[in-house]
Design a protein around this motif. Structure first.
Motif, PDB file in Angstrom:
ATOM      1  N   MET A 141       0.847  -1.180   0.000  1.00 16.98           N
ATOM      2  CA  MET A 141       0.000   0.000   0.000  1.00 16.98           C
ATOM      3  C   MET A 141       0.890   1.239   0.000  1.00 16.98           C
ATOM      4  O   MET A 141       1.865   1.305   0.724  1.00 16.98           O
ATOM      5  CB  MET A 141      -0.849  -0.059   1.248  1.00 16.98           C
ATOM      6  CG  MET A 141      -2.240   0.523   1.241  1.00 16.98           C
ATOM      7  SD  MET A 141      -3.182   0.606  -0.228  1.00 16.98           S
ATOM      8  CE  MET A 141      -4.313  -0.711  -0.046  1.00 16.98           C
ATOM      9  N   THR A 142       0.542   2.194  -0.795  1.00 16.48           N
ATOM     10  CA  THR A 142       1.306   3.443  -0.850  1.00 16.48           C
ATOM     11  C   THR A 142       0.505   4.559  -0.189  1.00 16.48           C
ATOM     12  O   THR A 142      -0.708   4.484  -0.069  1.00 16.48           O
ATOM     13  CB  THR A 142       1.614   3.832  -2.302  1.00 16.48           C
ATOM     14  OG1 THR A 142       0.398   3.898  -3.009  1.00 16.48           O
ATOM     15  CG2 THR A 142       2.547   2.832  -2.942  1.00 16.48           C
ATOM     16  N   ASN A 143       1.222   5.551   0.226  1.00 16.72           N
ATOM     17  CA  ASN A 143       0.576   6.682   0.874  1.00 16.72           C
ATOM     18  C   ASN A 143      -0.097   7.581  -0.162  1.00 16.72           C
ATOM     19  O   ASN A 143       0.455   7.786  -1.242  1.00 16.72           O
ATOM     20  CB  ASN A 143       1.597   7.502   1.645  1.00 16.72           C
ATOM     21  CG  ASN A 143       2.147   6.729   2.820  1.00 16.72           C
ATOM     22  OD1 ASN A 143       1.434   5.927   3.430  1.00 16.72           O
ATOM     23  ND2 ASN A 143       3.408   6.955   3.133  1.00 16.72           N
ATOM     24  N   PRO A 144      -1.250   8.124   0.182  1.00 15.32           N
ATOM     25  CA  PRO A 144      -1.897   9.077  -0.730  1.00 15.32           C
ATOM     26  C   PRO A 144      -1.003  10.281  -0.982  1.00 15.32           C
ATOM     27  O   PRO A 144      -0.210  10.671  -0.128  1.00 15.32           O
ATOM     28  CB  PRO A 144      -3.169   9.476   0.021  1.00 15.32           C
ATOM     29  CG  PRO A 144      -3.421   8.377   0.971  1.00 15.32           C
ATOM     30  CD  PRO A 144      -2.064   7.849   1.350  1.00 15.32           C
ATOM     31  N   THR A 145      -1.155  10.836  -2.158  1.00 13.40           N
ATOM     32  CA  THR A 145      -0.357  11.975  -2.595  1.00 13.40           C
ATOM     33  C   THR A 145      -1.289  13.150  -2.887  1.00 13.40           C
ATOM     34  O   THR A 145      -2.341  12.976  -3.491  1.00 13.40           O
ATOM     35  CB  THR A 145       0.413  11.615  -3.886  1.00 13.40           C
ATOM     36  OG1 THR A 145       1.244  10.492  -3.607  1.00 13.40           O
ATOM     37  CG2 THR A 145       1.239  12.774  -4.383  1.00 13.40           C
ATOM     38  N   ARG A 146      -0.873  14.330  -2.482  1.00  8.26           N
ATOM     39  CA  ARG A 146      -1.667  15.518  -2.767  1.00  8.26           C
ATOM     40  C   ARG A 146      -1.334  15.985  -4.183  1.00  8.26           C
ATOM     41  O   ARG A 146      -0.165  16.129  -4.541  1.00  8.26           O
ATOM     42  CB  ARG A 146      -1.381  16.641  -1.787  1.00  8.26           C
ATOM     43  CG  ARG A 146      -2.225  17.885  -2.110  1.00  8.26           C
ATOM     44  CD  ARG A 146      -2.485  18.826  -0.971  1.00  8.26           C
ATOM     45  NE  ARG A 146      -2.978  18.252   0.248  1.00  8.26           N
ATOM     46  CZ  ARG A 146      -4.257  17.916   0.512  1.00  8.26           C
ATOM     47  NH1 ARG A 146      -5.179  18.079  -0.398  1.00  8.26           N
ATOM     48  NH2 ARG A 146      -4.615  17.418   1.679  1.00  8.26           N
ATOM     49  N   VAL A 147      -2.362  16.218  -4.962  1.00  5.02           N
ATOM     50  CA  VAL A 147      -2.209  16.682  -6.343  1.00  5.02           C
ATOM     51  C   VAL A 147      -2.934  18.017  -6.475  1.00  5.02           C
ATOM     52  O   VAL A 147      -4.069  18.156  -6.014  1.00  5.02           O
ATOM     53  CB  VAL A 147      -2.802  15.667  -7.352  1.00  5.02           C
ATOM     54  CG1 VAL A 147      -2.618  16.149  -8.767  1.00  5.02           C
ATOM     55  CG2 VAL A 147      -2.182  14.293  -7.160  1.00  5.02           C
ATOM     56  N   ASN A 148      -2.272  18.963  -7.077  1.00  5.19           N
ATOM     57  CA  ASN A 148      -2.846  20.290  -7.316  1.00  5.19           C
ATOM     58  C   ASN A 148      -2.942  20.517  -8.822  1.00  5.19           C
ATOM     59  O   ASN A 148      -1.962  20.321  -9.547  1.00  5.19           O
ATOM     60  CB  ASN A 148      -1.946  21.381  -6.718  1.00  5.19           C
ATOM     61  CG  ASN A 148      -1.756  21.202  -5.234  1.00  5.19           C
ATOM     62  OD1 ASN A 148      -2.692  21.349  -4.471  1.00  5.19           O
ATOM     63  ND2 ASN A 148      -0.538  20.860  -4.840  1.00  5.19           N
ATOM     64  N   PHE A 149      -4.110  20.886  -9.273  1.00 12.28           N
ATOM     65  CA  PHE A 149      -4.288  21.280 -10.671  1.00 12.28           C
ATOM     66  C   PHE A 149      -5.514  22.162 -10.772  1.00 12.28           C
ATOM     67  O   PHE A 149      -6.260  22.330  -9.797  1.00 12.28           O
ATOM     68  CB  PHE A 149      -4.403  20.068 -11.606  1.00 12.28           C
ATOM     69  CG  PHE A 149      -5.374  19.011 -11.166  1.00 12.28           C
ATOM     70  CD1 PHE A 149      -6.740  19.218 -11.236  1.00 12.28           C
ATOM     71  CD2 PHE A 149      -4.916  17.789 -10.707  1.00 12.28           C
ATOM     72  CE1 PHE A 149      -7.627  18.242 -10.842  1.00 12.28           C
ATOM     73  CE2 PHE A 149      -5.801  16.796 -10.314  1.00 12.28           C
ATOM     74  CZ  PHE A 149      -7.162  17.026 -10.380  1.00 12.28           C
TER      75      PHE A 149
END
Length: 168
Positions: free
Chosen positions: A1-9
């Motif tokens: 499992m990977t950690n969630p990533t914040r994405v900005n667009f």
């Protein structure tokens, strides 16, 4: 499992911040995290074109693009074109030419056409047909769709010339 990533667009002119799993597709992010359900998911292999959105001016298959790849991007979905009360020229042309058919693939076709007319405002009917070859519609044929895009092309070209263009 990977950690969630914040994405900005920016999507449809609105800055957005989304926390996603790194393997989440852009299509799923748009539909499930941002409730932009106009983007449809068909084949999930990038073949049918139903999930087409515009990223930084290019028509892309959002089922093949990860949401994290859109970081800092400028996105447009079918919701950006207009509404039932205020349709865009392209949407109105689709209605005028009965080019909607069942409607499932229509958002992807509209975004493909929008990107085409943005880049090639004088696209020939043959070029429109060529570009549409990347969008699969199983309802009937493409003739009303090509006519609709050509109608929108002509209306937009007339509008760009202005009301007194023949006087020049």
């Amino acid at each position: 499992m990977t950690n969630p990533t914040r994405v900005n667009f920016t999507v449809n002119g609105v800055p957005s911040k989304v926390l996603v799993e790194p393997r989440r597709t852009l299509a799923d992010c748009l539909r499930h995290d941002l409730n932009l359900t106009g983007t449809h998911v068909g084949c999930e292999h990038g073949v049918c074109g139903a999930c087409t959105v515009i990223v930084d001016g290019d028509a892309v298959r959002s089922c093949l693009m990860l949401a994290v790849q859109a970081e800092g991007g400028n996105l447009a979905t079918v919701e950006s074109l207009g509404s039932a009360e205020s349709m865009s020229v392209l949407q109105q042309a689709f209605q005028d030419n009965h080019a909607l058919q069942c409607g499932f693939c229509t958002p992807g076709i509209l975004m493909t056409a929008h990107a085409l007319l943005g880049r090639e405002p004088r696209a020939s009917d043959e070029r429109i047909t060529e570009v549409l070859s990347g969008n699969i519609c199983r309802c009937t044929g493409y003739i009303p769709i090509v006519k609709a895009i050509a109608q929108a092309r002509n209306i937009l070209a007339d509008a760009s010339r202005g009301p007194h263009s023949e006087d020049v």
